[in-house]
Enzyme design. Structure first.
Site, PDB file in Angstrom:
ATOM      1  N   GLY A  73       1.083  -0.885   0.079  1.00  0.00           N
ATOM      2  CA  GLY A  73      -0.320   0.356  -0.080  1.00  0.00           C
ATOM      3  C   GLY A  73       0.783   1.457  -0.111  1.00  0.00           C
TER       4      GLY A  73
ATOM      5  N   ASP B  95      -6.601  -0.229   0.393  1.00  0.00           N
ATOM      6  CA  ASP B  95      -5.697   0.510   1.010  1.00  0.00           C
ATOM      7  C   ASP B  95      -5.350   2.325   1.339  1.00  0.00           C
ATOM      8  OD1 ASP B  95      -4.717  -1.328  -0.406  1.00  0.00           O
ATOM      9  OD2 ASP B  95      -3.567  -0.758  -1.238  1.00  0.00           O
TER      10      ASP B  95
HETATM   11  O1  PMV Z   1      -1.981  -6.381  -3.139  1.00  0.00           O
HETATM   12  P1  PMV Z   1      -2.694  -5.086  -3.705  1.00  0.00           P
HETATM   13  O2  PMV Z   1      -2.295  -4.964  -2.122  1.00  0.00           O
HETATM   14  O3  PMV Z   1      -2.354  -4.434  -3.956  1.00  0.00           O
HETATM   15  O4  PMV Z   1      -4.155  -5.739  -2.538  1.00  0.00           O
HETATM   16  C1  PMV Z   1      -4.750  -6.431  -3.812  1.00  0.00           C
HETATM   17  C2  PMV Z   1      -6.073  -6.896  -2.885  1.00  0.00           C
HETATM   18  C3  PMV Z   1      -6.857  -7.468  -3.532  1.00  0.00           C
HETATM   19  O5  PMV Z   1      -7.908  -7.778  -3.096  1.00  0.00           O
HETATM   20  C4  PMV Z   1      -6.670  -8.898  -4.765  1.00  0.00           C
HETATM   21  C5  PMV Z   1      -7.750  -6.594  -5.312  1.00  0.00           C
HETATM   22  C6  PMV Z   1      -8.625  -5.124  -4.279  1.00  0.00           C
HETATM   23  O6  PMV Z   1      -8.804  -4.285  -5.080  1.00  0.00           O
HETATM   24  O7  PMV Z   1      -8.669  -5.785  -3.057  1.00  0.00           O
END
Ligand code: PMV
Length: 299
Positions: free
Chosen positions: A77, A123
């Protein structure tokens, strides 16, 4: 001059399933991004689309100094933390009166714009508020903070969240009879975990199960498999990838006494380890960090 910082995040449970309306649990983590904003009449040229959009949305101009403890493109994040800290510092430096909720909303729209609509609410929300958050669809519920002892292992393999999300979506469309029960099982583990926040052994086991289910969805990576199994062998209660997978980072839930050993095991495999725990502050004002630091001017 105003300096603000914002934390990174990890998914403890439920990533990918959240995209389909299932619950997910995310936690703000200690490494932070520090941003100093200063009013200037002739600001230097923009280098980052995130910073450019932060100034655009606030309708002002200034210079920015950034110091980040978070690696970028690693599923922790960092872009959301930069965006939240920058908007908060602009808000302060230019005496605007936006609330934390306003900043969270604006940060989400900046991320969505820069990432062409593919941003997650998670995030920016977790970075703005800190703590432990249950996400389901558009709703976010704060959970009581827990002092989980984590070691993060960054595979140093970059991944594209949007591509991985799309891949799972295609898989679900092609094989609903196979994929739907996997998503249901992730949901079950996520829900059950909330009843076991005080039992690290069970929680670790749930993380192991969640990892296996994510691998079954096709978002694993050999380096994640390696770091996860080495962390378990070094004494973690459990370990899983965190975020989109396909590279990025993993987390290991550890007894306090094993954190260093787990971190060394991760580094011995070529990963980058971060020993951390929950951050309950979210975005916060700092003393003027930029003036006496070796931060880089980014705008
Ligand atoms: O890899 P990151 O921190 O961008 O997390 C993505 C998480 C997912 O569930 C795959 C996508 C989302 O938007 O929640």
């Amino acid at each position: 001059m105003a300096t603000w910082s914002a934390p990174g995040k990890v998914f403890l449970f439920g990533e990918h399933a959240v995209v389909f309306g299932k619950p997910g649990i995310a936690m703000a983590i200690k490494p932070r991004v520090y941003v100093t904003v200063r009013k200037t009449r002739h600001p230097p040229r923009v280098r980052s689309p995130y910073l450019e959009n932060c100034f655009d949305i606030m309708g002002v101009n200034g210079s920015v100094y950034i110091h980040s403890q978070l690696p970028s493109s690693s599923g922790l994040g960092s872009s959301a933390a930069v965006t939240v800290a920058t908007l908060s510092a602009i808000n302060d430096e230019f005496d605007m009166n936006y609330t934390r909720a306003d900043i969270g909303d604006m940060a989400y729209s900046v991320e969505k714009k820069v990432q062409m609509g593919k941003a997650s609410l998670t995030d920016t929300h977790v970075s703005s508020y800190g703590g432990l958050v249950l996400i389901k669809g558009e709703t976010k519920r704060r959970l009581a903070p827990q002092s989980f002892q984590l070691v993060i292992g960054n595979t140093l393999v970059s991944h594209k969240t949007a591509k991985l999300v799309e891949m799972v979506g295609e898989f679900k469309k092609e094989e609903p009879l196979v994929v739907d029960p996997i998503l249901d099982a992730i949901e079950a583990v996520t829900i059950r975990s909330m009843y076991k926040f005080d039992d690290m052994k069970v929680l670790g086991r749930y993380m192991d199960i969640n990892h296996a289910l994510l691998e079954a969805l096709g978002v694993g990576h050999p380096m994640l498999t390696r770091l996860v199994s080495e962390a378990r062998a070094a004494g973690a209660y459990g370990a899983k990838m965190t975020g989109a997978g396909g590279g990025g980072s993993m987390i290991a839930l550890c007894p306090k006494r094993s954190k260093n050993k787990v971190a060394s095991a991760i580094e011995a495999c070529g990963g980058k380890a971060i020993i951390t725990t929950i951050d309950t502050d979210g975005a916060r004002k700092e003393r003027d960090y930029g003036r006496n630091s070796n931060s880089k001017i980014r705008r």
